[in-house]
Structure formats: C-alpha cells, structure tokens
Scaffold this motif. Structure first.
Motif, short mmCIF file in Angstrom:
data_model
loop_
_atom_site.label_atom_id
_atom_site.label_comp_id
_atom_site.label_asym_id
_atom_site.label_seq_id
_atom_site.Cartn_x
_atom_site.Cartn_y
_atom_site.Cartn_z
N VAL A 196 -29.42 55.62 13.33
CA VAL A 196 -28.74 56.81 13.85
C VAL A 196 -27.27 56.81 13.45
O VAL A 196 -26.77 57.79 12.89
CB VAL A 196 -28.86 56.88 15.40
N ASN A 197 -26.58 55.72 13.71
CA ASN A 197 -25.13 55.65 13.52
C ASN A 197 -24.82 55.07 12.14
O ASN A 197 -25.15 53.90 11.86
CB ASN A 197 -24.51 54.80 14.62
N TYR A 198 -24.17 55.85 11.29
CA TYR A 198 -23.77 55.40 9.96
C TYR A 198 -22.28 55.10 9.90
O TYR A 198 -21.75 54.86 8.82
CB TYR A 198 -24.14 56.45 8.92
N GLU A 204 -30.49 59.44 3.97
CA GLU A 204 -30.33 58.40 4.98
C GLU A 204 -30.26 57.01 4.36
O GLU A 204 -29.74 56.08 4.96
CB GLU A 204 -31.48 58.48 5.98
N HIS A 208 -22.91 62.03 15.45
CA HIS A 208 -24.33 62.01 15.12
C HIS A 208 -25.13 62.70 16.22
O HIS A 208 -24.87 62.52 17.41
CB HIS A 208 -24.85 60.59 14.89
N LEU A 241 -31.75 64.75 12.25
CA LEU A 241 -30.62 63.84 12.34
C LEU A 241 -29.46 64.48 11.59
O LEU A 241 -29.59 64.86 10.44
CB LEU A 241 -30.94 62.48 11.73
N TYR A 242 -28.31 64.57 12.26
CA TYR A 242 -27.11 65.14 11.66
C TYR A 242 -25.98 64.15 11.80
O TYR A 242 -25.71 63.65 12.90
CB TYR A 242 -26.76 66.46 12.34
N ASN A 243 -25.33 63.82 10.70
CA ASN A 243 -24.20 62.89 10.70
C ASN A 243 -23.01 63.53 9.99
O ASN A 243 -23.16 64.07 8.90
CB ASN A 243 -24.54 61.59 9.95
N ASP A 278 -29.27 63.53 16.99
CA ASP A 278 -30.65 63.32 16.55
C ASP A 278 -31.61 63.73 17.66
O ASP A 278 -31.23 63.85 18.82
CB ASP A 278 -30.89 61.88 16.12
#
Length: 425
Positions: free
Chosen positions: A250-252, A240, A292, A285-287, A294
């Motif tokens: 959360v948002n990348y 992360e 995304h 959390l998955y991106n 979470d």
C-alpha cells in the motif's frame, strides 16, 4: 521452520557438485549460486478490550466479560527464497501466529496457537518465467492464496491499518473454506509494461483445488469442480512494481505516483456443499506524494444443490498520508473502514446457514497512526471500533465474525485500543 530448513538443507546440497565436500566455503557458494535468501518478520500487539459479551446458555443472554489487556505475537513470517536458474525461482513461507491470543479479547483469530504454539506452511510457490527477461508470461504452481481481493493478496506485515481489513477473511472463507485462504493450484500471470506511455496491465488466471469440509476437510466430496479465478488490473502512471509480482503493498513512501484499477472474479461449480459458488468485484489503489487510498468491493453468491441461494457483499476503504517527522522518521495517520453485509431476514438467514455461508452484518472502523523508522520497521497506535447487526433472528443464528468466535461460540465482539510493533528483517 526448523523442519522446513531440514528439508531444504539436503536438497540444496544435492543440487551442488560439491555435495561430498565439508568445506563451508563450498556450501556458501551453493547459497550464492542458487541465490538462497532468508527473511523473517514479526508483528507484536498489546491490546485493551472493552465491551466483549458472551452468550450464557442458561439465560440465553449475551453477558459481559471483564475488560482485558492482551499481549500477543499476532503474526510471524519466516521465508526462504531462491533462484537456482535464470527463469526458475521459489519461495517457502512458514507462519507462527496468535501466540498469546485470548479468545475473549476483541481481536480476531482462530485457536490454532495456545500455550504450545506450532508453525504452519503459509505459502509454497515455484515460479517459471517462461521467456527469459520477459515478464509477460509466468507459470506459478504450489500452495497459494487465490489471486482475488487486494487485501487478501497484500502481505499482512505490509498492511498499513492496525489489522488487515476483515473483508479479506470473508472472501477467503467463501471461496476456499478457511481463514488463511490457501489452496494448491497453478496460475498463469504476467505484466505488460508500457515503454512509451504510462499505462501498464497485470493479469492472473488460476486453477485451484479448495477442499472445503468433506471428509474432514480433505476433499470437495463426491462431486468435483475446481476453483477458477481471474484478475486484471490497469496501472495508470507508475506501475506497482517494475515486473510482475503476485503480492501487493500500500505505502510506497512517495516513490509511486499512479492509480491501479482492477477487476476480479472467481467461480467453482458443483461440490457436495453447493451447486455453484462465485465472487466478483473491483479494487483500487491510488498513490501520490505520500498519500495512498486503497479499497475493494466484492459480491459473494452461493447456490445450493436444491436451488436455494444466498448472497452478501464485503469490502473496505482505507486512506493514509506520510508526514516527515524527526530524525527522518515518517508518521502515517490512517483511517480504515471495512464491512460485511449479509441476509438478515429469518428465511434468508436459514438459507445461508444451510449453505454454510455468512449472514447478518459486521464492520469495523480503525483510526490511528504508524511511526516508521524505515519501511521495514514501525510502531502503531490505533483504536478499532466494532459493530454488527443480527436482523430478525437471534445472535446464535448468525454466522459472522462479530457474533462468533472459534473456540467460544456465540459472542458480541467488543472494541479495542491497540499498540503494535512490526519488524521485517
């Protein structure tokens, strides 16, 4: 914030060899040498509430109040950070929240800001990186949130739902006794970053001193036990952050491709209020490619001094997807669901109330979208639907956020449409 600046000003100057000089360039050099930085962020809301009801003491019924439009400064954060030495850094954050908040609007929040709003300290943390250029061992101390609950430790202005998932409020109040969830303490933390394989590990272990409600909220009482908190997270793929960070996001915006799975637990022993107070659960959390997902799930337990006990559960799940639109802007549709489930049988509700814990059911579904001009500026439009359950008792016997509003008393919370603007400078 003005008082914080006044406090820091002489400290910064006294740390400089040019304290006696009046040359502004000398002061600028101090700021540069200590890496002093300032940041400010705002979250402005305009909401329209419907379905709000308030208990009428004479009839004992929940009666509707007028629907209402409520503009408010939901949150503001003003921060000063610095790094006077290679391995030592600090960050102070002040908050000004809920300015213009109508207690009969469906949006949640306390009564800390009325017509004469005031600042409060939000975080005050000093961090010592024990070994230079090694992020595996850090000592943090100060006024901070307990390192448990992904949503609780995600900055509100970085949350991608309209409002933060309210599960974090139940977790914070269960462990610390207040909505902000802050307490003084110390924490060991770090990150092991895989060099040859995409596997990374983050850990946190904290000792905090929540004061709860004894002696006007300034002590745990005659009996004393600290709050012990531990968290461990494994990152598959991209971590992360490049190094250890106590906060989350959360948002990348497509720059991270990875999965985080974490476990966390907290325990406090005997106080004047309970014999034992615990929480434990999981988070994720998955991106990937701008998508995304979470969430978190936590069990809350409290045992009284006479052996009575109460337990409940809270959590959330949220999904969003970045869609490129005109002028390089990003549209992010988001759906979020959070819930609290506590005891609903009359005997169990009475036990929860005796332990100053929560009961009944509470939940919310947020559906809407964010339009990002850049990662630090967004407009939002959402619909937030609220629901609750009281079980075998009346609403006046239920302690949860659906049936209670600080400053009002017993209510049945309504739903709302909300438009918002977040800007971070």
């Amino acid at each position: 914030m003005f008082r914080v600046v006044l406090l820091l000003f002489p400290i910064i100057l006294m740390g400089s060899p040019s304290y006696a000089q009046t040359d502004s360039s000398a002061f600028t050099k101090v700021l540069e040498d200590f890496n002093i930085r300032a940041s400010v962020g705002f979250q402005l809301w305009g909401t329209y509430t419907h379905g709000m009801r308030v208990l009428d003491e004479d009839s004992g019924e929940l009666l509707p109040v007028d629907n209402r439009f409520t503009p408010q400064l939901r949150r503001s954060r003003l921060s000063i950070s610095g790094q006077p030495y290679q391995t030592l850094s600090f960050k102070l954050t002040a908050a000004l929240d809920l300015v213009g908040h109508d207690l009969l609007a469906a949006t949640e929040g306390g009564t800390n800001n009325g017509s004469s709003p005031g600042f409060r300290l939000w975080n005050a943390i000093v961090r010592w990186q024990i070994r230079p250029e090694d992020d595996r061992l850090n000592l943090l101390a100060g006024y901070m949130a307990a390192p448990i609950g992904r949503e609780s430790t995600t900055a509100a202005l970085r949350s991608n739902s309209f409002e933060k998932a309210w599960s974090q409020n139940y977790l914070r109040r269960h462990l610390v006794g207040t909505g902000p969830g802050r307490a003084t303490g110390v924490m060991l933390a770090g990150q092991f970053t895989g060099k040859q394989h995409p596997l990374h590990l983050t850990y946190e272990a904290a000792v905090l001193n929540p004061v709860f409600q004894s002696l006007s909220g300034n002590s745990t009482g005659a009996a004393y036990s600290p709050l012990l908190v531990g968290r461990m997270a494994v990152h598959f793929g991209d971590p992360e952050s490049a190094g250890y960070a106590s906060g989350h996001r959360v948002n990348y915006f497509g720059k991270r491709h990875g999965l985080t799975l974490g476990v966390a637990a907290a325990r406090q022993g005997k106080s004047d209020l309970f014999r034992e107070n615990t929480a434990y659960g999981i988070e994720w959390l998955y991106n990937t490619h701008g998508f995304h997902l979470d969430g978190e799930y936590f069990q809350l337990h409290r045992t009284g001094l006479t052996g009575t006990s109460t337990h409940s559960a809270t959590g959330y799940v949220r999904a969003g997807k970045n869609l490129p639109v005109f002028r390089g802007y990003v549209l992010e549709p988001v759906v979020s669901y959070w819930y609290f489930r506590g005891p609903e049988e009359a005997e169990d509700v009475a036990a929860a109330n005796a332990l100053r814990s929560f009961a009944g059911g509470d939940g919310g579904l947020d559906i809407g979208a964010n339009l990002y001009f850049n990662p630090n500026t967004k407009l939002s439009l959402f619909y937030a639907h609220r629901h609750g359950s009281m079980g075998a008792v009346g609403p006046q016997d239920i302690n949860n956020n659906f049936y209670f509003q600080s400053g009002v008393g017993t209510i049945a919370r309504g739903s709302y449409v909300g438009a918002g603007w977040v800007i971070i400078l």
